[in-house]
Design an enzyme around this catalytic site. Structure first.
Site, PDB file in Angstrom:
ATOM      1  N   ASP A 282       0.852  -1.193   0.000  1.00 31.58           N
ATOM      2  CA  ASP A 282       0.000   0.000   0.000  1.00 31.58           C
ATOM      3  C   ASP A 282       0.890   1.246   0.000  1.00 31.58           C
ATOM      4  OD1 ASP A 282      -2.381   1.456   0.195  1.00 31.58           O
ATOM      5  OD2 ASP A 282      -2.417   1.367   2.398  1.00 31.58           O
TER       6      ASP A 282
ATOM      7  N   ASN B  89     -10.001   0.078  -0.504  1.00 30.61           N
ATOM      8  CA  ASN B  89      -9.018   0.073   0.598  1.00 30.61           C
ATOM      9  C   ASN B  89      -9.642   0.410   1.945  1.00 30.61           C
ATOM     10  OD1 ASN B  89      -7.225  -0.300  -1.483  1.00 30.61           O
ATOM     11  ND2 ASN B  89      -5.863   1.366  -0.868  1.00 30.61           N
ATOM     12  N   VAL B  90      -9.370  -0.451   2.918  1.00 27.55           N
ATOM     13  CA  VAL B  90      -9.943  -0.269   4.254  1.00 27.55           C
ATOM     14  C   VAL B  90      -8.864  -0.503   5.316  1.00 27.55           C
ATOM     15  CG1 VAL B  90     -11.647  -1.146   5.899  1.00 27.55           C
ATOM     16  CG2 VAL B  90     -12.212  -1.040   3.461  1.00 27.55           C
ATOM     17  N   ASP B  91      -8.611   0.500   6.100  1.00 25.64           N
ATOM     18  CA  ASP B  91      -7.651   0.400   7.193  1.00 25.64           C
ATOM     19  C   ASP B  91      -8.288   0.872   8.508  1.00 25.64           C
ATOM     20  OD1 ASP B  91      -5.421   0.276   8.777  1.00 25.64           O
ATOM     21  OD2 ASP B  91      -4.312   1.870   7.797  1.00 25.64           O
ATOM     22  N   THR B  92      -8.818   2.103   8.485  1.00 18.85           N
ATOM     23  CA  THR B  92      -9.365   2.722   9.700  1.00 18.85           C
ATOM     24  C   THR B  92     -10.397   1.838  10.404  1.00 18.85           C
ATOM     25  OG1 THR B  92      -8.958   4.905   8.772  1.00 18.85           O
ATOM     26  CG2 THR B  92     -10.600   4.770  10.523  1.00 18.85           C
TER      27      THR B  92
ATOM     28  N   SER C  78     -11.812   4.150   2.072  1.00 21.59           N
ATOM     29  CA  SER C  78     -13.165   3.597   1.938  1.00 21.59           C
ATOM     30  C   SER C  78     -13.751   3.051   3.224  1.00 21.59           C
ATOM     31  CB  SER C  78     -13.161   2.502   0.865  1.00 21.59           C
ATOM     32  OG  SER C  78     -12.766   3.049  -0.371  1.00 21.59           O
TER      33      SER C  78
ATOM     34  N   HIS D 194      -9.325   4.557  -2.483  1.00 22.85           N
ATOM     35  CA  HIS D 194      -8.692   4.643  -1.163  1.00 22.85           C
ATOM     36  C   HIS D 194      -9.686   5.301  -0.215  1.00 22.85           C
ATOM     37  CE1 HIS D 194      -4.342   3.682  -1.939  1.00 22.85           C
ATOM     38  NE2 HIS D 194      -4.906   3.542  -3.120  1.00 22.85           N
TER      39      HIS D 194
HETATM   40  P1  13P Z   1      -9.334   4.349   5.368  1.00 20.65           P
HETATM   41  O1  13P Z   1      -8.572   5.302   6.231  1.00 20.65           O
HETATM   42  O2  13P Z   1     -10.663   4.906   4.946  1.00 20.65           O
HETATM   43  O3  13P Z   1      -9.475   3.006   5.985  1.00 20.65           O
HETATM   44  O4  13P Z   1      -8.512   4.161   4.013  1.00 20.65           O
HETATM   45  C1  13P Z   1      -7.348   3.336   4.007  1.00 20.65           C
HETATM   46  C2  13P Z   1      -6.610   3.407   2.722  1.00 20.65           C
HETATM   47  O5  13P Z   1      -7.064   3.951   1.733  1.00 20.65           O
HETATM   48  C3  13P Z   1      -5.283   2.768   2.671  1.00 20.65           C
HETATM   49  O6  13P Z   1      -4.642   2.954   1.462  1.00 20.65           O
END
Ligand code: 13P
Length: 305
Positions: free
Chosen positions: A80, A251-254, A210, A208
């Protein structure tokens, strides 16, 4: 099975569904992602940022690769926001099957030049490449972009960029931003822009930023003693529409960061005497699995593997 990004995203683009690309930083996150994908028969991408590589290194990459190889659904390991040619090459040597080169902060010509270099090297090794055109607002590890410096992707430029670089999939700026605070009120997605870019190009598109930042999770976070301001994410129906228009990688991280912290906080608060890590990280894994399942259902990837 461990596959490339193209193996997962080309069918997704053709089938008008989205595939979650979830960030991992440890074993529990990786298990939640891959085991939920198997349970729901969904293809999935697991991504590590440069920060995750710094934190978990080859140890973490090997956990992902091993789980992916033993998985009964297609799994790709993706870099990423690779910040340079060297970073992308390093990830490929570590066993990644998909890399992002993010040179979107450069001007168009330099973005093309840097992306093309990575595409040529990666393709020679059978690895597929994501790049980015346009600029998202928000915070992602080492990348901080002020809302005033963010700009949306121009459809005509996207056509030129894809032709000149040979990128396999393209991250476009469509109004989303990284992090837990995606603007006031309902964050906006420019669906018409996605549709236009998709109609002119044909390769899988990437969104990104998302995370949905589910209010139920935010409330549980607060109830368990966490402190967070007016958090907001992308509405499920907005994301669903985006996948129908051509967004294939999501993309999902948060959401996983929030979910794992909720699990840990709730476990510690409910059992102040607990110090068995399995009783603390296990619940975190369970909350993440629920959030991942919800996302896969929204994206329409369930049953596609
Ligand atoms: P979020 O912060 O919405 O989860 O996005 C993560 C992301 O786009 C990583 O590349």
């Amino acid at each position: 099975m461990l596959v490339t990004g193209n193996d997962i995203l080309i069918p997704a683009r053709a089938g008008q569904y989205g595939v979650g690309s979830f960030n991992t930083n440890n074993m529990e996150i990786t298990q939640a992602i891959i085991h939920t994908a198997e349970r729901l028969r969904s293809p999935v991408m697991v991504q590590m940022s440069e920060g995750a590589i710094k934190y978990g290194g080859q140890d973490l990459a090997n956990i992902v690769i091993d789980l992916a190889k033993r998985a009964t659904v297609p799994v790709a390991l993706h870099l990423d926001h690779g910040s340079s040619y060297e970073s992308a090459l390093k990830a490929i040597k570590m066993g990644f099957t998909s890399v992002m080169i993010d040179a979107s902060h450069h001007g168009f010509e330099d973005n093309v030049k840097e992306t093309k270099r990575v595409v040529e090297a990666a393709h020679a090794m059978g690895i597929s490449v994501e790049s980015e055109l346009g600029r998202l607002g928000g915070i992602e590890e080492h990348i901080v972009v002020d809302e005033k410096d963010a700009f949306l992707t121009d459809p005509e430029e996207a056509v030129q960029f894809i032709e000149q670089t040979g990128t396999d999939y393209l991250a476009i700026a469509i109004g989303t931003s990284h992090g837990a605070f995606k603007g006031k009120g309902r964050p906006y997605i420019d669906h018409a822009r996605i549709e236009k870019i998709a109609s002119l190009t044909g390769i899988p598109l990437v969104a990104h930023g998302s995370s949905g930042v589910p209010q139920e999770i935010v409330e549980r976070f607060r109830a368990a003693g966490g402190q967070i301001g007016e958090a907001a994410g992308i509405a499920d129906e907005d994301l669903q529409r985006a996948t129908q228009f051509g967004i294939a990688k999501v993309n999902v991280d948060t959401d996983l960061r929030l979910a794992s912290t909720v699990g840990i906080r709730e476990a510690l608060t409910a059992n102040p005497k607990e110090f068995d890590p399995r009783k603390i990280f296990g619940p975190a894994r369970d909350v993440m699995s629920q959030v991942i399942e919800h996302k896969m259902r929204v994206l329409g990837s369930v049953g596609k593997a």
